[in-house]
Design an enzyme around this catalytic site. Structure first.
Site, mmCIF file in Angstrom:
data_model
loop_
_atom_site.group_PDB
_atom_site.id
_atom_site.type_symbol
_atom_site.label_atom_id
_atom_site.label_comp_id
_atom_site.label_asym_id
_atom_site.label_seq_id
_atom_site.Cartn_x
_atom_site.Cartn_y
_atom_site.Cartn_z
ATOM 1 N N ASP A 145 49.401 35.823 33.711
ATOM 2 C CA ASP A 145 48.305 35.811 34.677
ATOM 3 C C ASP A 145 48.345 37.124 35.446
ATOM 4 O O ASP A 145 49.400 37.765 35.554
ATOM 5 C CB ASP A 145 48.445 34.629 35.646
ATOM 6 C CG ASP A 145 47.281 34.553 36.621
ATOM 7 O OD1 ASP A 145 46.162 34.278 36.170
ATOM 8 O OD2 ASP A 145 47.488 34.801 37.819
ATOM 9 N N GLU A 180 46.906 39.153 39.111
ATOM 10 C CA GLU A 180 46.193 39.180 40.386
ATOM 11 C C GLU A 180 45.560 40.562 40.503
ATOM 12 O O GLU A 180 46.182 41.571 40.129
ATOM 13 C CB GLU A 180 47.149 38.929 41.557
ATOM 14 C CG GLU A 180 47.800 37.553 41.548
ATOM 15 C CD GLU A 180 46.807 36.414 41.675
ATOM 16 O OE1 GLU A 180 45.738 36.616 42.303
ATOM 17 O OE2 GLU A 180 47.075 35.332 41.127
ATOM 18 N N HIS A 207 48.012 31.153 43.004
ATOM 19 C CA HIS A 207 47.449 32.474 43.272
ATOM 20 C C HIS A 207 48.522 33.536 43.436
ATOM 21 O O HIS A 207 48.313 34.556 44.078
ATOM 22 C CB HIS A 207 46.502 32.448 44.477
ATOM 23 C CG HIS A 207 45.232 31.699 44.216
ATOM 24 N ND1 HIS A 207 44.354 32.043 43.204
ATOM 25 C CD2 HIS A 207 44.699 30.608 44.810
ATOM 26 C CE1 HIS A 207 43.324 31.208 43.207
ATOM 27 N NE2 HIS A 207 43.524 30.312 44.169
ATOM 28 N N ASP A 239 50.988 31.024 38.810
ATOM 29 C CA ASP A 239 49.890 30.545 37.969
ATOM 30 C C ASP A 239 50.284 30.555 36.493
ATOM 31 O O ASP A 239 49.872 29.673 35.727
ATOM 32 C CB ASP A 239 48.648 31.416 38.180
ATOM 33 C CG ASP A 239 47.965 31.120 39.504
ATOM 34 O OD1 ASP A 239 48.402 30.183 40.190
ATOM 35 O OD2 ASP A 239 47.001 31.826 39.853
#
Length: 722
Positions: free
Chosen positions: A536, A538, A677, A682
């Site tokens: 994942d 960000e 998050h 995640d």
């Protein structure tokens, strides 16, 4: 979307029935009239046809409202409830369906939950009986894990195809030292369950050693091992011993079948460099002495002539004196360096500086009966010491200080100093003369009335260390300062790697003995046999093409249906641009956190190697993959492996659910959401969801990677583009 599909067919049918009913009613009225009446009826009806259509539409709308209120909720509840029940059936942990306000639906939910509770109780009873029956096996496994974790030698066990199925802490640290980006990956791109050992070693070299082992097995050798030395990409020299792992089920009459191999690794770079330095020193002495001896021999021969003139004789005597002095200087130089090597060749171990200072404080406190504080200690420092003799030296000095100066307290502090560690034994007040310091340093140590054959000076020589006395007049303190050797970069240990008790189960998977890499194209491989990198990102925003950048990458591996949390990848990234304030409350990453972090051009190569030879998995993968694709031109690296999206897979498995957000899917599967998050948080939740989805896909007949990708592309959410 889901309600629209459920409503469309019955609404069309009702609309057609109403239209047919209206047409039949008008037709029947017309049949009851005579010819003039029919004409008059038509004349009355024609200008009012729009009213009839309006009445039909009102009827259709009324029916639609009734369907939406009574039909759709009841019909939609059945497939939705069926999907939730299938998830409950495949759950490995206790899971209950959520309550619902509709009474008739709640009654069914309660009945299903009662069955699930009964199933969980029976499963718990079976698990308890299995645990009791397998207690001895589990004990043996834990002993093996403990033994492997505490071994001081690096051990790696691979299956026949070179896939790693077991390794210990020491191997993990060894591979970290071999990593090209240890600060980013911790060596996880080189070692991990299911990873290929050929990421480090040349495949032909390992296969040659395997052939040697197999030949010795066939000859019935008692110890059919092989050994080779190889260099790594980072320039390290490794000596590798290979031993076979054989199939115990093989018929004893024939030669044992090789099912894997065990590698024991030793980094010999330092010892090789030391040996090279000694050889170079000896060769230099020989070369320098050869010319001096030749000059000396020529001078001696000339001095043997009786008729040699006095001036010439004096010249040759001067040559002898010069060459003798030169040879003495060479020998003194070699003797000095050899003596230094002899002192430093004492076996030394790596120890965390904070741990050594803590032990030293407790030992001095116990021996001297006065409090010892730790003023400062850098937790990142690793020392290379004979910790026993160094503790003796510190305790001896502490005992003499306490006995001769009646001190009330002592203190220790540890800090880096250039390429060494600076350790201070501190006290307040009393100073001492240089003669006293030298006396304490050279006298044999006595601790608690027991004499030691060693002196502080000998301990220092053993470590190639230094010690002196200093005063801090501002603080009214005095201290002994030691300069101690640091562990070299290739041997530094990571604290996370040393804490092995909880991590042992993550370090092996013997089911991989039966795995065969390359048994078919990836699309034809069963989902349960694949290795996944679940990741994942960000980002600064939601527009990959609009200039937004990655600020964090997190990933974990799933191997053989198991999530390997400790082989994770997590890295903050300096985006080279502002982080919008609106996004900070969501991902919690501030500009201060990314300041000084590596740029994405440094992180992507490490992540690319970490994810090599695996299937990429993400939730809403189109978003994350778009960022990676846009980086191809800047980094020259492309991610060509297959990609699975848990958003699409959830939509394929549960088409009747209202939401396929990560939190909603996790709630359906009973997966605990931690660190939402954050990239790694995640990724870990997504990995747990993937593990839950695979058996549900199998129940639908979707067993291979190719089938899963095809099913995902048929879902509505596959239309999402970034």
């Amino acid at each position: 979307m889901r309600n629209r599909r459920l409503l469309l067919l019955p609404l069309v049918l009702v609309a057609l029935v109403l239209a047919l009913w209206l047409a039949l009613t008008l037709g029947m009225v017309q049949l009851t009239l005579d010819e003039p009446g029919r004409v008059q009826f038509a004349e009355l009806l024609t200008p009012r046809i729009s009213l009839l259509v309006l009445a039909w539409l009102i009827g259709v709308l009324a029916v639609m409202g009734a369907l939406m209120k009574w039909w759709v909720p009841r019909v939609a509840a059945l497939p939705e409830l069926a999907e939730q029940t299938r998830a409950l059936v495949n759950a490995t942990e206790p899971l209950q369906l959520k309550t619902h306000p509709a009474a008739e639906r709640q009654a069914l939910i309660e009945a299903i939950n009662d069955l699930a509770t009964q199933r969980d109780g029976l499963r718990g009873d079976v698990a308890a009986q299995v645990a009791q029956a397998s207690a001895s096996v589990r004990q043996e496994r834990n002993r093996l894990a403990a033994l492997m974790a505490e071994l001081t030698q690096s051990v790696v066990v691979c299956n026949r195809d070179g896939r790693i199925l077991l390794y210990n802490n020491r191997a993990r640290m060894q591979f970290r030292a071999l990593s090209s980006a240890p600060q980013l990956t911790g060596g996880a791109e080189l070692i991990g369950i299911g990873r290929s050992i050929y990421a480090v070693f040349d495949k032909k070299l390992v296969e040659h050693a395997l052939e040697t082992v197999q030949q010795r097995l066939a000859r019935g050798a008692q110890h059919p091992a092989a050994q080779f030395v190889t260099s790594t990409r980072g320039g390290q020299l490794l000596r590798v011993q290979m031993a076979p792992v054989t199939d115990t089920a093989q018929d004893a009459a024939g030669p044992p079948e090789l099912s894997g191999f065990l590698l024991m690794l030793d980094n010999i770079t330092r010892s090789f460099d030391e040996q090279t330095a000694r050889d170079r020193l000896l060769y230099g002495l020989i070369e320098k002495s050869r010319s001096s001896l030749a000059s000396t021999q020529a001078a001696v021969e000339m001095l043997g002539y009786d008729d040699l003139e006095p001036a010439m004789r004096e010249r040759f005597l001067a040559v002898l004196r010069d060459e003798a002095a030169t040879m003495k200087a060479h020998i003194d130089e070699v003797a000095h360096k050899s003596s230094r090597n002899l002192h430093t060749r004492w076996p030394l171990d790596d120890i965390r500086g904070l741990e050594f200072v803590d032990v030293a404080a407790k030992q001095i406190e116990a021996q001297c009966r006065l409090p010892v504080t730790i003023e400062a200690a850098d937790p990142a420092l690793w020392l290379r010491l004979d910790s026993f003799s160094m503790l003796q030296a510190l305790t001896y000095l502490g005992e003499r200080l306490a006995g001769e100066f009646q001190l009330r307290t002592l203190a220790l502090r540890l800090a880096p100093q250039g390429g060494r560690a600076q350790l201070d034994l501190v006290w307040t007040g009393h100073a001492m003369s240089t003669e006293t310091v030298m006396s304490w340093e050279l006298d044999p140590m006595r601790i608690g009335g027991e004499a030691s054959p060693m002196s502080v000076r000998e301990v220092l020589d053993r470590h190639d260390a230094e010690m002196w006395f200093e005063r801090d007049r501002v603080r009214h303190q005095a201290f002994f300062r030691f300069l101690l050797p640091l562990a070299s970069a290739q041997d530094e240990l990571d604290m996370d790697m040393v804490q092995a008790v909880e991590s042992r189960p993550e370090f092996f998977d013997f089911d991989l003995f039966g795995a065969a890499a390359g048994a078919g194209e990836l699309d034809e491989r069963p989902l349960g046999e694949l290795t996944y990198t679940v990741f994942d990102t960000e980002t600064t925003g939601l527009s990959p093409s609009g200039g937004d950048e990655i600020i964090q990458i997190g990933a974990a591996r799933v191997v053989n249906g198991r999530l390997l949390r400790q082989e994770s990848f997590e890295q903050l990234v300096d985006p080279g641009r502002d982080i919008p304030a609106a996004g900070i409350p969501i991902h919690g990453i501030t500009p201060e956190m990314v300041a000084g972090q590596p740029r994405i051009e440094e992180v992507i190569p490490a992540f690319h190697q970490y994810a090599q030879d695996t299937v990429l998995v993400a939730h809403n993968a189109a978003f994350d993959m778009k960022f990676l694709q846009l980086l191809e031109q800047r980094t020259g690296l492309a991610f060509h492996q297959p990609v699975l999206d848990t958003l699409l897979l959830s939509a394929a498995v549960h088409p009747n659910q209202e939401s396929h957000r990560l939190e909603a899917i996790a709630e359906r599967f009973g997966v605990t959401v931690l660190g939402r998050h954050t990239a790694l948080g995640d990724a870990l939740v997504t990995a747990e969801i993937l593990i839950k989805l695979i058996p549900l896909l199998r129940d639908m007949g979707i067993t291979t990677l190719g089938q899963a990708r095809a099913a995902a592309q048929k879902t509505y959410y596959a239309r999402l583009k970034y």
